[in-house]
Design an enzyme around this catalytic site. Structure first.
Site, PDB file in Angstrom:
ATOM      1  N   GLU A   1       0.346 -34.279 -36.275  1.00  0.00           N
ATOM      2  CA  GLU A   1      -0.464 -34.594 -35.101  1.00  0.00           C
ATOM      3  C   GLU A   1       0.439 -34.744 -33.890  1.00  0.00           C
ATOM      4  OE1 GLU A   1      -2.839 -34.912 -32.384  1.00  0.00           O
ATOM      5  OE2 GLU A   1      -3.844 -34.765 -34.338  1.00  0.00           O
TER       6      GLU A   1
ATOM      7  N   GLY B   1      -7.385 -38.855 -34.756  1.00  0.00           N
ATOM      8  CA  GLY B   1      -8.827 -38.985 -34.539  1.00  0.00           C
ATOM      9  C   GLY B   1      -9.417 -37.824 -33.779  1.00  0.00           C
ATOM     10  N   GLY B   2      -8.578 -37.092 -33.057  1.00  0.00           N
ATOM     11  CA  GLY B   2      -9.045 -35.905 -32.359  1.00  0.00           C
ATOM     12  C   GLY B   2      -9.998 -36.210 -31.215  1.00  0.00           C
ATOM     13  N   THR B   3     -10.741 -35.175 -30.812  1.00  0.00           N
ATOM     14  CA  THR B   3     -11.632 -35.269 -29.661  1.00  0.00           C
ATOM     15  C   THR B   3     -12.696 -36.329 -29.853  1.00  0.00           C
ATOM     16  OG1 THR B   3     -11.287 -32.951 -29.037  1.00  0.00           O
ATOM     17  CG2 THR B   3     -13.301 -34.002 -28.256  1.00  0.00           C
ATOM     18  N   CYS B   4     -13.362 -36.332 -31.005  1.00  0.00           N
ATOM     19  CA  CYS B   4     -14.489 -37.240 -31.224  1.00  0.00           C
ATOM     20  C   CYS B   4     -14.113 -38.689 -30.969  1.00  0.00           C
ATOM     21  CB  CYS B   4     -15.017 -37.079 -32.644  1.00  0.00           C
ATOM     22  SG  CYS B   4     -16.372 -38.205 -33.044  1.00  0.00           S
TER      23      CYS B   4
ATOM     24  N   HIS C   1     -45.965 -45.035 -39.137  1.00  0.00           N
ATOM     25  CA  HIS C   1     -46.517 -45.324 -37.812  1.00  0.00           C
ATOM     26  C   HIS C   1     -46.037 -46.707 -37.374  1.00  0.00           C
ATOM     27  CE1 HIS C   1     -49.385 -45.648 -34.500  1.00  0.00           C
ATOM     28  NE2 HIS C   1     -49.633 -46.889 -34.945  1.00  0.00           N
TER      29      HIS C   1
END
Length: 457
Positions: free
Chosen positions: A34, A39-42, A440
């Site tokens: 990395e 964790g990247g973009t998210c 409902h």
């Protein structure tokens, strides 16, 4: 020095840690590389922080509308540093969770640095060579910076750099009228900014049906957002008031001056600096890694997952990429990307939940269709909440009686759409869905009614 592993994963975004967990659990030695943030973009610049900000904007909107519900709150003020701190905490907590997860995996080595191929299945990181029989690319994407005239002469924001803002822009000009741009436009309007959206095309979110675009524009403009479509000549220039954005639309002023400009005109994959050519890995004309139906690249022993393969630009599709690769390599599966039924959401308020074909796409297929549409003004839950913008629409094949696609633009639409998505994945007929007995009062309870109203189109 060369270190050898059973597998190397490049990128610690959504798919990477999950695959590392499966591989190490199978007794393999794994290196995950990395170069920036786990964790990247998210986790760092995408879903986690933006939806945290969207939640703050929704709270602001409810407070502003309090009197409509009989709740008197007094003057409403926005504390932007606290809003930003809340988003920052979500980022840091999520990132730490991923880092702790990686640290707990026996057989995993986390390497910090920029990986580049020097040969097939061989990468160099920080002057060291790493090699493995299997390599998995999970390198993600970033905001695309268009070559508008003047773009290099002004300060601008992207989806990444706008997140830490601790003050509300006086006037935010959003260049790009699609998913990312519209979420930030509505968000900052609710925080108190003047907002203008500039879109080159004839309408917003052009991937969607025209009725979706029209309805979204209607409720955004009702909140005071100015929308400029058909912006045929976008250009940027410094201005005493901030940044001047040339529009040249047929109507309205030819130039908009904003204190801040957000560029939200799409994404591009992080594949331009990996030395892919040295490994025999092909990319398409947009830089996306070419993969087959099992996510294998053109190089033997190399797979690509997530945003970099052009098969989906979502966290959930990246996760599904991991599931496909893991199932095929470790579980003896034969899963394919082409079997995926794509669903996604646009997180304006009210949100848009989408699955399968749009009505426009279905009509282009030439098959006989059934179509049904119901406004949210006829959905009890929406009326009770005082959130009646939008509609529900289902498109089906008249011969097979299978659902082809659906859109739920309205309160809870991002959740209610899963009732249809699940039925499509189960390959169930319209009759099965029509005779379901939903709870409902919910938004989902209207789905069988909409199915029952399907008519030839």
């Amino acid at each position: 020095m060369t270190r050898t592993f059973d597998a190397i994963i490049v990128g610690a975004g959504q798919a990477g840690p999950a695959l590392a967990n499966r591989l190490t659990g199978a007794g393999k030695t794994v290196a995950i590389i990395e170069r920036h943030l786990v964790g990247g973009t998210c986790v760092n610049t995408g879903c986690k922080p933006t939806k945290t900000l969207v939640a703050s904007a929704y709270a602001a909107r409810l407070a502003q509308r309090g009197a409509e519900y009989g709740v008197l709150t007094g003057p409403i003020a926005i504390d932007m540093p606290t809003i930003a701190a809340r988003a920052r905490k979500v980022i840091l907590d999520s990132r730490k969770g991923n880092e702790d997860w990686l640290a707990s995996m026996p057989g995993l080595t986390l390497v910090r640095g920029h990986a580049r191929f020097t040969a097939p299945r061989r990468l160099e990181v920080n002057g060291e060579t790493l090699e493995a029989a299997q390599v998995f690319l999970n390198v993600g994407g970033r905001a695309r910076i268009p070559d508008f005239p003047g773009v290099d002469e002004v300060d601008y924001l992207t989806n990444s750099t706008i997140i830490p803002l601790e003050s509300v822009p006086e006037h935010l000009v959003v260049v790009g009228g699609s998913y990312i741009g519209l979420e930030f436009a509505q968000m900052y309007r609710r925080f108190g900014a003047k907002v203008t959206v500039v879109e080159q095309g004839p309408r917003l979110i052009q991937r969607e049906d025209e009725d979706v675009s029209v309805e979204v524009r209607t409720f955004l403009e009702a909140e005071g957002i100015v929308v400029r479509t058909d912006a045929c000549c976008i250009r940027l220039a410094q201005h005493p008031g901030g940044v001047a954005v040339g529009v040249d639309c047929n109507e309205g002023e030819p130039e908009v001056v904003g204190t801040h400009v957000l560029l939200a005109v799409g994404r591009q994959p992080n594949t331009d600096d990996l030395g892919l050519d040295k490994a025999g890995i092909a990319v398409d004309e947009h830089g996306y890694i070419v993969v087959d139906d099992t996510l294998a690249t053109t190089a033997d022993g190399v797979w690509a997952m997530g945003d970099c393969n052009g098969k989906g630009a979502f966290t959930h599709t990246a996760w599904n990429d991991y599931e496909i690769v893991a199932a095929n390599l470790l579980d003896g599966g034969k899963r394919k990307v082409s079997e995926r039924i794509l669903g996604y959401a646009l997180y304006v308020d009210p949100p848009l939940g989408r699955v399968g074909m749009s009505e426009t796409q279905a009509r282009k297929s030439g098959r006989p269709l059934l179509v049904s549409k119901r406004p949210m003004t006829r959905v009890g839950r929406a009326v009770e909440k005082g959130e009646t913008h939008g509609f529900m629409k289902i498109v089906a094949d008249a011969e097979t009686r299978k659902i082809l696609g659906a859109a739920i633009l309205g309160t809870g639409g991002d959740e209610a759409i899963h009732g249809i998505l699940d039925m499509m994945n189960a390959d169930a007929s319209l009759d099965t869905l029509q005779w379901a007995v939903p709870i409902h009062p919910t938004v989902s309870e209207l789905i069988p009614t909409v199915v029952g109203d399907l008519k030839p189109a």
